[in-house]
Structure formats: C-alpha cells, structure tokens
Scaffold this motif. Structure first.
Motif, PDB file in Angstrom:
ATOM      1  N   LYS A 163       0.814  -1.218   0.000  1.00  0.00           N
ATOM      2  CA  LYS A 163       0.000   0.000   0.000  1.00  0.00           C
ATOM      3  C   LYS A 163       0.845   1.264   0.000  1.00  0.00           C
ATOM      4  O   LYS A 163       0.440   2.297  -0.532  1.00  0.00           O
ATOM      5  CB  LYS A 163      -0.921  -0.017   1.227  1.00  0.00           C
ATOM      6  CG  LYS A 163      -1.880   1.150   1.315  1.00  0.00           C
ATOM      7  CD  LYS A 163      -2.764   1.022   2.558  1.00  0.00           C
ATOM      8  CE  LYS A 163      -3.708   2.207   2.697  1.00  0.00           C
ATOM      9  NZ  LYS A 163      -4.558   2.089   3.912  1.00  0.00           N
ATOM     10  N   ALA A 164       2.041   1.201   0.591  1.00  0.00           N
ATOM     11  CA  ALA A 164       2.885   2.383   0.741  1.00  0.00           C
ATOM     12  C   ALA A 164       3.504   2.804  -0.591  1.00  0.00           C
ATOM     13  O   ALA A 164       3.829   1.964  -1.435  1.00  0.00           O
ATOM     14  CB  ALA A 164       3.995   2.104   1.751  1.00  0.00           C
ATOM     15  N   THR A 165       3.687   4.099  -0.764  1.00  0.00           N
ATOM     16  CA  THR A 165       4.384   4.607  -1.939  1.00  0.00           C
ATOM     17  C   THR A 165       5.889   4.487  -1.735  1.00  0.00           C
ATOM     18  O   THR A 165       6.365   4.266  -0.612  1.00  0.00           O
ATOM     19  CB  THR A 165       4.045   6.079  -2.186  1.00  0.00           C
ATOM     20  OG1 THR A 165       4.569   6.872  -1.095  1.00  0.00           O
ATOM     21  CG2 THR A 165       2.538   6.293  -2.285  1.00  0.00           C
ATOM     22  N   LEU A 166       6.647   4.648  -2.809  1.00  0.00           N
ATOM     23  CA  LEU A 166       8.106   4.627  -2.708  1.00  0.00           C
ATOM     24  C   LEU A 166       8.586   5.681  -1.730  1.00  0.00           C
ATOM     25  O   LEU A 166       9.429   5.404  -0.859  1.00  0.00           O
ATOM     26  CB  LEU A 166       8.720   4.859  -4.091  1.00  0.00           C
ATOM     27  CG  LEU A 166      10.241   4.994  -4.140  1.00  0.00           C
ATOM     28  CD1 LEU A 166      10.914   3.698  -3.725  1.00  0.00           C
ATOM     29  CD2 LEU A 166      10.696   5.389  -5.547  1.00  0.00           C
ATOM     30  N   ASP A 167       8.061   6.887  -1.839  1.00  0.00           N
ATOM     31  CA  ASP A 167       8.486   7.968  -0.943  1.00  0.00           C
ATOM     32  C   ASP A 167       8.163   7.649   0.511  1.00  0.00           C
ATOM     33  O   ASP A 167       8.942   7.973   1.412  1.00  0.00           O
ATOM     34  CB  ASP A 167       7.830   9.289  -1.352  1.00  0.00           C
ATOM     35  CG  ASP A 167       8.402   9.856  -2.642  1.00  0.00           C
ATOM     36  OD1 ASP A 167       9.487   9.399  -3.057  1.00  0.00           O
ATOM     37  OD2 ASP A 167       7.759  10.739  -3.238  1.00  0.00           O
ATOM     38  N   GLU A 168       7.020   7.040   0.742  1.00  0.00           N
ATOM     39  CA  GLU A 168       6.646   6.675   2.110  1.00  0.00           C
ATOM     40  C   GLU A 168       7.583   5.608   2.672  1.00  0.00           C
ATOM     41  O   GLU A 168       7.971   5.663   3.852  1.00  0.00           O
ATOM     42  CB  GLU A 168       5.195   6.196   2.150  1.00  0.00           C
ATOM     43  CG  GLU A 168       4.179   7.311   1.960  1.00  0.00           C
ATOM     44  CD  GLU A 168       2.759   6.806   1.755  1.00  0.00           C
ATOM     45  OE1 GLU A 168       1.815   7.611   1.928  1.00  0.00           O
ATOM     46  OE2 GLU A 168       2.575   5.618   1.405  1.00  0.00           O
ATOM     47  N   LEU A 169       7.973   4.653   1.850  1.00  0.00           N
ATOM     48  CA  LEU A 169       8.903   3.630   2.310  1.00  0.00           C
ATOM     49  C   LEU A 169      10.265   4.235   2.643  1.00  0.00           C
ATOM     50  O   LEU A 169      10.884   3.868   3.643  1.00  0.00           O
ATOM     51  CB  LEU A 169       9.055   2.538   1.248  1.00  0.00           C
ATOM     52  CG  LEU A 169       7.858   1.619   1.019  1.00  0.00           C
ATOM     53  CD1 LEU A 169       8.170   0.618  -0.088  1.00  0.00           C
ATOM     54  CD2 LEU A 169       7.469   0.883   2.304  1.00  0.00           C
ATOM     55  N   VAL A 170      10.717   5.143   1.808  1.00  0.00           N
ATOM     56  CA  VAL A 170      12.006   5.802   2.071  1.00  0.00           C
ATOM     57  C   VAL A 170      11.934   6.604   3.360  1.00  0.00           C
ATOM     58  O   VAL A 170      12.834   6.530   4.207  1.00  0.00           O
ATOM     59  CB  VAL A 170      12.408   6.703   0.885  1.00  0.00           C
ATOM     60  CG1 VAL A 170      13.668   7.509   1.235  1.00  0.00           C
ATOM     61  CG2 VAL A 170      12.647   5.880  -0.370  1.00  0.00           C
ATOM     62  N   ALA A 171      10.877   7.378   3.529  1.00  0.00           N
ATOM     63  CA  ALA A 171      10.742   8.206   4.728  1.00  0.00           C
ATOM     64  C   ALA A 171      10.733   7.359   5.994  1.00  0.00           C
ATOM     65  O   ALA A 171      11.367   7.700   6.998  1.00  0.00           O
ATOM     66  CB  ALA A 171       9.468   9.053   4.642  1.00  0.00           C
ATOM     67  N   GLY A 172      10.011   6.243   5.967  1.00  0.00           N
ATOM     68  CA  GLY A 172       9.986   5.368   7.131  1.00  0.00           C
ATOM     69  C   GLY A 172      11.338   4.758   7.416  1.00  0.00           C
ATOM     70  O   GLY A 172      11.771   4.674   8.572  1.00  0.00           O
ATOM     71  N   ALA A 173      12.034   4.319   6.361  1.00  0.00           N
ATOM     72  CA  ALA A 173      13.350   3.715   6.543  1.00  0.00           C
ATOM     73  C   ALA A 173      14.342   4.720   7.114  1.00  0.00           C
ATOM     74  O   ALA A 173      15.191   4.364   7.948  1.00  0.00           O
ATOM     75  CB  ALA A 173      13.855   3.167   5.214  1.00  0.00           C
TER      76      ALA A 173
END
Length: 397
Positions: A107-117
């Motif tokens: 469900k997460a976008t690429l940007d959301e995954l990067v921000a979380g990481a």
C-alpha cells in the motif's frame, strides 16, 4: 585528516581488540593512509592540522549486516498477541506475521517507504553505523519487491551511509499463492530476481528456509538462479527448527547464514569449511522469547566467524540499536565483548562481502567511530546508552 591522542581498536585480528594506546590515524582522500603508535608517525605527516581526541576510543565504524528497515506499517498488535500466548507460527498462520507487513508495504508509496526507513537508519547512524544491509521481502510480487529495493538504494542518496541490498523474494508465500509455493518461486520470485538484477538493484540474494516459508529444495532453485547471475547468496536458516538451511547455505558458499538457533555442530563444520559467516540476531531471539540458543561454542571450536546484527524489522525484532544487539549477544549468548565488537565490524563486513571496511588499517575506507569511553568492552557493557562522540564516514567528520 590526522587524529592524535587516540586509543585505537584496530579489530585487525590481533589479540585484545588490536588495541593501541597513544595512537594516530592519518586519512587522505577518504582512505586510511597510516595508523599506529603516534611515536611512529612519519615526519611528513606531522605538520598537518590534527584533531586531538583526548584519549577517546576509535573503532571501525559499525556495520549492521542484517536489516529489514524498508517496510510499511508496524505489528504492535502482534506483539500483544505473543504476550497473550500466541507463538510466532500461530501468528503467521492466522494471517499475521510477514503477510500483514506485506499488505502495508504494498500500500505504501516509494516515498513513504524511504521516509519510514530513514527514521530507522538515522538511529543507526547516531550509534556510529556506516554501512547497512537492507532486504526486500515484504512486497512478494515483482512490482513491490522492486519498489522496496529502489527505496533501499534511495536511502544511500539521502544519508551519509553505505547500503548493501539483498533480494529476499523467497521470504514468505503471499496470500494469492497460498498452498502454491512452487508456483510462487517460478512465477514471481525468480522472474523478480531477474528484473531486479537487470536494474542493478541486487548485491546479494537471501531466503527464509523454514517450515512456515520455503523448503531447502525451493531455496536451492532461487540460489541456482543467483549463481547463474553471479550474485552471492545468504540465508535465514535454522531460526525456528532444524531444516537443513545452514548446510544448504554452506553448499552454495553463502556469505552468511543468519539466526541459527537450531544449528548443529555439523552445520558449524560445514559453514567453517565454506567460509560462511554466522550472523547472530539476539533481537529476534529476545522478542520471540526463544529458548534454543545458537551453538556459539561450536562456531568458536570450528573457527566460524560470527557477526552480530539488529535484524531490524516490524515483527520479530523491532530494534534499531546495534549497541543493544552487542549487549544482548553477550548477555543472552555469552559472546565476549571482543567477539561482539568484531561481529559488528570486521565479521559484519565479511558477511556482506566487503573487504574495504570493518578494520583500521592503511588502504581501507576511513569509516570510523569515536567513542567517549576508555575501553572497547564498554560498548557492549552498557544498556540503553550511546557513547558516540563523532563518526567519520568516507574521511568526512
């Protein structure tokens, strides 16, 4: 850069941490060009402006060689379930576990995954980490596995940290392939690996060899493809049962076999012969309240290098502190503080196939950690305390 008045733990294989007091370290163009007793510093290096470390400890910068920091969501509710008595397998079979993180990651976008990481990687950098391994494995379809690997690569463009990626398509069987693990390997995992390799996203190939995941024969098919592409392999092995994963990893000359709570003396022999590193992950042992302990004595007896890592992930090891991992490795598994420090420096580098970091010696990258401590044992001794003074990454303070 010239560092003076340092206590230096070279971790070069010499006894007692390779400790040198009143040491100097010279850095040029991002590399260590000289390291040793300050009294032996070449005359031509004495004139440059120096940083006086006032006796502080310098070690190689730390390396977290097993993480899952790219993912969507969290599994705090499953943490509650386990406390209420559910086992890891029961949580997984009820639709939780890895599969629940798959839904959030898709469900997460690429940007959301990067921000979380980045929030997790920032905590690692703050503890002196210079290199982080990041796995895929929560997409479990080609599009989302690629998205995870792209996010992992993006981390290195937004922070001063080195990232090594591992393709973990063989992490779990997604819901749409329930009961059809072989079809998943053929239709998703192997084609996904080919696509990720073509895009330059893969440094190593990993798998989860376990009853709730994939059999040794299924993992072997993935490893055969990796071998044909010239990609090194590593493996989650013997975490929950003795299934033959460690010996499989050894047969393929794997960089590492990880977890290993149920590994045997024979596994240790095979890993030693293959040069496979044992990656010890006390965070998962602690979180899952396991009772089987990795065969540390067997690894010592047969000369298996031992690395230590966080296994930072949302389910079985929601921990980003490599210093805490060192303490746990000592307290729970009776590793020595020197073994723990070697496990997050030179042996962690070896587990990632890196030969230019993890020690302090001329020619290697100037990735260093400077600590407000008197002796290296303090790094594993303290709990919940971060004594990092400064970090040097590629020669930059």
């Amino acid at each position: 850069m010239l560092l003076l008045n340092a206590t230096m733990a070279t971790m070069d294989g010499s006894p007692a941490y390779g400790l040198v007091e009143q040491a100097a370290i010279a850095v040029e163009a991002g590399r260590i060009v000289w390291a040793g007793p300050a009294s032996n510093l070449p005359a031509e290096m004495r004139d440059q402006e120096a940083i006086d470390l006032a006796g502080r400890l310098v070690t190689p910068a730390l390396i977290d060689c097993h993480t899952h920091v790219v993912h969507g969501g969290n599994r705090a509710r499953e943490f509650e379930m386990r406390l209420e008595g559910a086992t890891y397998e029961e949580v997984a079979r009820a639709g939780g576990g890895i599969v629940s993180t798959v839904a959030a990651t898709r469900k997460a976008t690429l940007d959301e995954l990067v921000a979380g990481a980045l929030t997790r990687v920032d905590a690692m950098i703050a503890e002196g980490v210079s290199t982080v391994e990041i796995k895929s494995g929560y997409g479990l379809d080609i599009e989302n596995e690629l998205k995870m690997l792209r996010a992992a690569k993006a981390v290195a463009t937004q922070r001063p940290v080195r990232v090594r990626t591992s393709y973990l398509g063989a992490h779990a069987v997604p819901p749409e392939y329930k009961g059809r693990a072989d079809a998943y390997i053929d239709e998703v995992c192997i084609p996904g690996l080919e696509a990720a390799h073509a895009e330059g996203l893969v440094d190593a190939v990993d798998g989860f060899c376990e009853g709730i995941a994939f059999s040794p024969d299924q993992i072997a098919r993935v490893f055969d493809k990796a071998k044909s592409l010239g990609i090194p392999v590593k493996l989650h092995a013997e975490q929950l049962s003795s299934l033959g994963g460690a010996s499989l990893a050894a047969r393929y000359g794997a960089l590492s076999a990880d977890h290993l709570e149920y590994a045997t003396d024979e596994d240790a022999r095979a890993m030693a012969k293959a040069g496979t590193v044992a990656v010890i992950l006390p965070g998962a042992f602690y979180t899952l309240r396991e009772s089987a302990v990795p065969p540390i004595d067997a690894f010592r007896a047969h000369g298996v290098p031992m690395a230590v890592a966080t296994d930072c992930n949302p389910g079985s090891s929601p921990m980003s502190s490599l210093l805490l991992s060192m303490n746990m490795a000592c307290t729970l598994f009776r590793m020595t503080p020197e073994e723990a420090l070697a496990g997050v420096t030179k042996n962690a580098a070896r587990a990632l196939g890196l030969d230019d970091t993890g020690q302090i010696r001329p020619g290697l990258r100037a990735d260093l950690a400077i600590w407000d401590v008197e002796h290296p044992a303090e790094l594993a001794y303290r709990i919940g305390f971060n004594p990092l003074w400064k970090r040097i990454y590629g020669g930059v303070l």
